[in-house]
Write an enzyme that holds these catalytic residues in place. Structure first.
Site, PDB file in Angstrom:
ATOM      1  N   HIS A  57       1.001  -0.332   2.334  1.00  0.00           N
ATOM      2  CA  HIS A  57       0.102  -1.491   2.403  1.00  0.00           C
ATOM      3  C   HIS A  57      -0.643  -1.513   3.737  1.00  0.00           C
ATOM      4  O   HIS A  57      -0.661  -2.507   4.446  1.00  0.00           O
ATOM      5  CB  HIS A  57       0.883  -2.795   2.171  1.00  0.00           C
ATOM      6  CG  HIS A  57       1.485  -2.869   0.803  1.00  0.00           C
ATOM      7  ND1 HIS A  57       0.711  -3.024  -0.329  1.00  0.00           N
ATOM      8  CD2 HIS A  57       2.765  -2.778   0.388  1.00  0.00           C
ATOM      9  CE1 HIS A  57       1.500  -3.031  -1.397  1.00  0.00           C
ATOM     10  NE2 HIS A  57       2.753  -2.875  -0.990  1.00  0.00           N
TER      11      HIS A  57
ATOM     12  N   GLU B  13       1.600   2.458  -3.355  1.00  0.00           N
ATOM     13  CA  GLU B  13       0.709   1.453  -3.958  1.00  0.00           C
ATOM     14  C   GLU B  13      -0.660   1.983  -4.328  1.00  0.00           C
ATOM     15  O   GLU B  13      -1.390   1.316  -5.056  1.00  0.00           O
ATOM     16  CB  GLU B  13       0.576   0.220  -3.051  1.00  0.00           C
ATOM     17  CG  GLU B  13      -0.222   0.417  -1.762  1.00  0.00           C
ATOM     18  CD  GLU B  13       0.625   0.970  -0.609  1.00  0.00           C
ATOM     19  OE1 GLU B  13       1.792   1.345  -0.838  1.00  0.00           O
ATOM     20  OE2 GLU B  13       0.107   1.040   0.515  1.00  0.00           O
TER      21      GLU B  13
ATOM     22  N   LYS C 159      10.062   0.350   1.809  1.00  0.00           N
ATOM     23  CA  LYS C 159       9.052  -0.402   2.554  1.00  0.00           C
ATOM     24  C   LYS C 159       8.410   0.471   3.631  1.00  0.00           C
ATOM     25  O   LYS C 159       8.930   1.523   4.000  1.00  0.00           O
ATOM     26  CB  LYS C 159       9.679  -1.632   3.206  1.00  0.00           C
ATOM     27  CG  LYS C 159      10.084  -2.710   2.225  1.00  0.00           C
ATOM     28  CD  LYS C 159       8.980  -3.153   1.286  1.00  0.00           C
ATOM     29  CE  LYS C 159       7.997  -4.110   1.915  1.00  0.00           C
ATOM     30  NZ  LYS C 159       7.030  -4.627   0.888  1.00  0.00           N
TER      31      LYS C 159
ATOM     32  N   ASP D  22       1.276  -9.539   0.462  1.00  0.00           N
ATOM     33  CA  ASP D  22       1.404  -8.203   1.053  1.00  0.00           C
ATOM     34  C   ASP D  22       0.049  -7.529   1.223  1.00  0.00           C
ATOM     35  O   ASP D  22      -0.062  -6.512   1.892  1.00  0.00           O
ATOM     36  CB  ASP D  22       2.371  -7.327   0.243  1.00  0.00           C
ATOM     37  CG  ASP D  22       1.928  -7.128  -1.184  1.00  0.00           C
ATOM     38  OD1 ASP D  22       1.061  -7.891  -1.650  1.00  0.00           O
ATOM     39  OD2 ASP D  22       2.430  -6.209  -1.838  1.00  0.00           O
TER      40      ASP D  22
ATOM     41  N   ARG E 137      16.824  -2.705  -1.150  1.00  0.00           N
ATOM     42  CA  ARG E 137      16.558  -1.596  -2.074  1.00  0.00           C
ATOM     43  C   ARG E 137      16.763  -0.266  -1.349  1.00  0.00           C
ATOM     44  O   ARG E 137      16.903  -0.223  -0.134  1.00  0.00           O
ATOM     45  CB  ARG E 137      15.115  -1.681  -2.594  1.00  0.00           C
ATOM     46  CG  ARG E 137      14.886  -2.821  -3.544  1.00  0.00           C
ATOM     47  CD  ARG E 137      13.429  -2.982  -3.888  1.00  0.00           C
ATOM     48  NE  ARG E 137      12.651  -3.448  -2.756  1.00  0.00           N
ATOM     49  CZ  ARG E 137      11.332  -3.606  -2.747  1.00  0.00           C
ATOM     50  NH1 ARG E 137      10.627  -3.309  -3.819  1.00  0.00           N
ATOM     51  NH2 ARG E 137      10.707  -4.051  -1.676  1.00  0.00           N
TER      52      ARG E 137
ATOM     53  N   TYR F 151       6.071   2.641   0.166  1.00  0.00           N
ATOM     54  CA  TYR F 151       4.995   1.646   0.229  1.00  0.00           C
ATOM     55  C   TYR F 151       4.522   1.558   1.672  1.00  0.00           C
ATOM     56  O   TYR F 151       5.343   1.574   2.596  1.00  0.00           O
ATOM     57  CB  TYR F 151       5.508   0.264  -0.175  1.00  0.00           C
ATOM     58  CG  TYR F 151       5.782   0.090  -1.647  1.00  0.00           C
ATOM     59  CD1 TYR F 151       4.752   0.169  -2.583  1.00  0.00           C
ATOM     60  CD2 TYR F 151       7.059  -0.189  -2.096  1.00  0.00           C
ATOM     61  CE1 TYR F 151       4.998   0.003  -3.935  1.00  0.00           C
ATOM     62  CE2 TYR F 151       7.322  -0.360  -3.453  1.00  0.00           C
ATOM     63  CZ  TYR F 151       6.289  -0.267  -4.365  1.00  0.00           C
ATOM     64  OH  TYR F 151       6.533  -0.440  -5.693  1.00  0.00           O
TER      65      TYR F 151
HETATM   66  N1  LIG Z   1       5.077 -10.130  -2.582  1.00  0.00           N
HETATM   67  C1  LIG Z   1       5.666  -9.154  -3.253  1.00  0.00           C
HETATM   68  O1  LIG Z   1       6.862  -8.941  -3.132  1.00  0.00           O
HETATM   69  C2  LIG Z   1       4.862  -8.320  -4.212  1.00  0.00           C
HETATM   70  C3  LIG Z   1       5.497  -7.522  -5.173  1.00  0.00           C
HETATM   71  C4  LIG Z   1       4.710  -6.807  -6.094  1.00  0.00           C
HETATM   72  C5  LIG Z   1       3.309  -6.908  -6.031  1.00  0.00           C
HETATM   73  N2  LIG Z   1       2.744  -7.668  -5.062  1.00  0.00           N
HETATM   74  C6  LIG Z   1       1.280  -7.843  -4.952  1.00  0.00           C
HETATM   75  O2  LIG Z   1       0.810  -8.669  -6.004  1.00  0.00           O
HETATM   76  C7  LIG Z   1      -0.603  -8.468  -6.143  1.00  0.00           C
HETATM   77  C8  LIG Z   1      -0.972  -8.327  -7.621  1.00  0.00           C
HETATM   78  O3  LIG Z   1      -0.450  -7.079  -8.123  1.00  0.00           O
HETATM   79  P1  LIG Z   1      -0.659  -6.611  -9.641  1.00  0.00           P
HETATM   80  O4  LIG Z   1       0.231  -5.455  -9.843  1.00  0.00           O
HETATM   81  O5  LIG Z   1      -0.565  -7.751 -10.570  1.00  0.00           O
HETATM   82  O6  LIG Z   1      -2.162  -6.089  -9.615  1.00  0.00           O
HETATM   83  P2  LIG Z   1      -3.092  -5.814 -10.895  1.00  0.00           P
HETATM   84  O7  LIG Z   1      -4.147  -4.865 -10.457  1.00  0.00           O
HETATM   85  O8  LIG Z   1      -2.288  -5.514 -12.093  1.00  0.00           O
HETATM   86  O9  LIG Z   1      -3.776  -7.229 -11.148  1.00  0.00           O
HETATM   87  C9  LIG Z   1      -4.683  -7.788 -10.273  1.00  0.00           C
HETATM   88  C10 LIG Z   1      -5.596  -8.663 -11.088  1.00  0.00           C
HETATM   89  O10 LIG Z   1      -6.405  -9.413 -10.165  1.00  0.00           O
HETATM   90  C11 LIG Z   1      -7.657  -9.562 -10.808  1.00  0.00           C
HETATM   91  N3  LIG Z   1      -8.634 -10.009  -9.846  1.00  0.00           N
HETATM   92  C12 LIG Z   1      -9.323  -9.290  -8.908  1.00  0.00           C
HETATM   93  N4  LIG Z   1     -10.159 -10.102  -8.243  1.00  0.00           N
HETATM   94  C13 LIG Z   1      -9.995 -11.343  -8.772  1.00  0.00           C
HETATM   95  C14 LIG Z   1     -10.587 -12.605  -8.531  1.00  0.00           C
HETATM   96  N5  LIG Z   1     -11.545 -12.756  -7.605  1.00  0.00           N
HETATM   97  N6  LIG Z   1     -10.159 -13.668  -9.263  1.00  0.00           N
HETATM   98  C15 LIG Z   1      -9.200 -13.528 -10.182  1.00  0.00           C
HETATM   99  N7  LIG Z   1      -8.629 -12.360 -10.483  1.00  0.00           N
HETATM  100  C16 LIG Z   1      -9.024 -11.288  -9.779  1.00  0.00           C
HETATM  101  C17 LIG Z   1      -7.933  -8.221 -11.436  1.00  0.00           C
HETATM  102  O11 LIG Z   1      -8.934  -8.302 -12.438  1.00  0.00           O
HETATM  103  C18 LIG Z   1      -6.556  -7.888 -12.001  1.00  0.00           C
HETATM  104  O12 LIG Z   1      -6.413  -8.322 -13.346  1.00  0.00           O
HETATM  105  C19 LIG Z   1      -0.892  -7.235  -5.274  1.00  0.00           C
HETATM  106  O13 LIG Z   1      -1.435  -7.649  -4.037  1.00  0.00           O
HETATM  107  C20 LIG Z   1       0.454  -6.610  -5.068  1.00  0.00           C
HETATM  108  O14 LIG Z   1       0.515  -5.833  -3.876  1.00  0.00           O
HETATM  109  C21 LIG Z   1       3.492  -8.356  -4.156  1.00  0.00           C
END
Ligand SMILES: NC(=O)c1ccc[n+]([C@@H]2O[C@H](COP(=O)([O-])OP(=O)(O)OC[C@H]3O[C@@H](n4cnc5c(N)ncnc54)[C@H](O)[C@@H]3O)[C@@H](O)[C@H]2O)c1
Length: 370
Positions: free
Chosen positions: A96, A118, A75, A270, A15, A94
């Site tokens: 993190h 983020e 990143k 992440d 990206r 980003y």
């Molecule tokens: N690996 C990657 O390439 C990549 C890409 C994008 C996002 N992410 C990561 O994905 C994760 C989720 O992001 P998102 O945008 O969906 O966040 P979000 O805030 O939209 O959703 C997170 C959800 O987790 C819930 N939650 C919190 N504690 C909980 C628990 N104990 N049990 C169950 N649910 C719980 C919250 O209520 C919320 O609905 C983040 O860590 C983000 O950084 C990673």
């Protein structure tokens, strides 16, 4: 303002922080944009595209960091970039921080202004610069999960949607936010039997209303998670506690309850991952196996679909980049609570509480550094 756009150097990250369309907007607002040569190549943009948009091309990353007042990238900086970062340079990307202590210490030392995508936060507590990448990663989680469930990829050998006369796969999604909702939509569309767990009952009510009939909701707690583990084929980790490490909802001992060939895709890797046995992997080597469970833990999933991801990300970041460039970071953050929440490390001080708490560092409220 002088803006620099370096080429991403993290493994398989294709990206780019600003598109030619973004350059046009920045230049129209009176700014100067320097783009490192071939920075946009992986996303389908040539140096000529950037030049036509009004940018200048620089041959090396050192020159981009050397000249820019604001760096816009994707990143977090990696070790080789740390020495290039200057005191008072604004980094909009980003970070993190909470999941990687050495980065936090390096940015404190460099005395830069680190505004993290983020943690930019709207008044309704949504995270506008995480949403587009979460949409991409959530959709990809199912595409990848389906692939690794195939036998040659060491999965259980089950087709996500089943066929007439054969049950579909069972997909369990931990966290019903943006990632979880997008994953659920894809899995449901492919005909899987989907369960979303969240600890926010209001969110579960909403999901229950909008999701198709093959998606069920379930309260997230240890008892319920243990109940589902032995019957589910694909588990997607998608929880988030903003700015903090993810809670380990699946601990090492729970792997024994899963069937051989179960696939876990921990998108939350992440932020440390919500499955205890997850450690970050790359697109080159995306999976590893523990206790016969396939772990897919790529920390930059959207990097594999750079065309979609770059456009999705820059659609969201550009309006903020324009505010920062037009007003300077201090005024832009003073006038926008959304941007103020994005400040994490400023001139050697940690100004984001979750980051300070993660590493036991002194916390200074962001308002105090403006
Ligand atoms: N690996 C990657 O390439 C990549 C890409 C994008 C996002 N992410 C990561 O994905 C994760 C989720 O992001 P998102 O945008 O969906 O966040 P979000 O805030 O939209 O959703 C997170 C959800 O987790 C819930 N939650 C919190 N504690 C909980 C628990 N104990 N049990 C169950 N649910 C719980 C919250 O209520 C919320 O609905 C983040 O860590 C983000 O950084 C990673």
């Amino acid at each position: 303002m002088i803006i620099g756009v370096p080429k991403e150097i993290k493994n398989n990250e294709n990206r780019v922080g600003v598109t030619p369309a973004g350059v046009i907007e920045l230049v129209r607002n009176g700014h100067t944009v320097y783009v490192q040569t071939i920075a946009g190549e992986g996303s389908g943009f040539t140096d000529d595209d950037y030049i036509r948009a009004g940018a200048s091309i620089l041959p090396s990353i050192e020159e981009v960091y050397g000249i820019a007042e604001m760096i816009i990238k994707v990143k977090e900086p990696i070790e080789s970039e740390y020495p290039l970062i200057k005191e008072d340079q604004l980094l909009f990307t980003y970070f993190h921080f909470a999941s990687y202590e050495p980065l936090t210490h390096a940015m404190i030392e460099r005395k830069a202004i680190c505004l993290a995508y983020e943690t930019v936060e709207k008044i309704d507590r949504s995270l506008p610069l995480l949403i587009p990448m979460s949409e991409v990663a959530g959709r990809m989680a199912i595409q990848e999960g389906a692939k690794y469930l195939e036998k040659p990829m060491q999965g259980r050998g089950i087709l996500l949607g089943g066929v007439p006369g054969v049950r579909p796969a069972k997909v369990m999604i931990l966290g019903g936010g943006v990632v979880g909702t997008n994953a659920a939509k894809m899995a449901a569309g492919m005909g899987a039997d989907v369960t979303i767990l969240d600890n926010n009952l209001q969110r579960l009510r909403y999901l229950d209303d909008i999701m198709p009939a093959n998606v069920n909701t379930f309260m997230s707690n240890e008892y319920n998670i243990r109940e589902l583990l032995s019957t589910h084929d694909l588990i997607v980790g998608a929880v988030l506690i903003p700015g903090a490490k993810a809670p380990h909802l699946i601990t090492r001992d729970m792997l024994k309850q899963m069937r051989p060939g179960t696939v876990v895709v921990d998108v939350a890797v992440d932020q440390g991952g919500c499955i205890e046995t997850c450690k970050p992997t790359t697109h080159e080597n995306p999976t590893y196996i523990i206790d016969d469970v396939v772990h897919y833990c790529v920390a930059n999933m959207p990097g594999a679909v750079p065309y979609t991801s770059t456009l999705a990300l820059t659609n969201a970041t550009l309006p903020y980049a324009l505010q920062l460039a037009n007003k300077g970071w201090k005024r832009a953050c003073a006038e926008s609570d959304e941007l103020l929440k994005g400040l994490n490390v400023v001139q050697g001080k940690v100004v984001y509480q979750g980051v300070a708490e993660a590493f036991g560092l002194e916390f200074v409220p962001a308002e105090n550094v403006l």
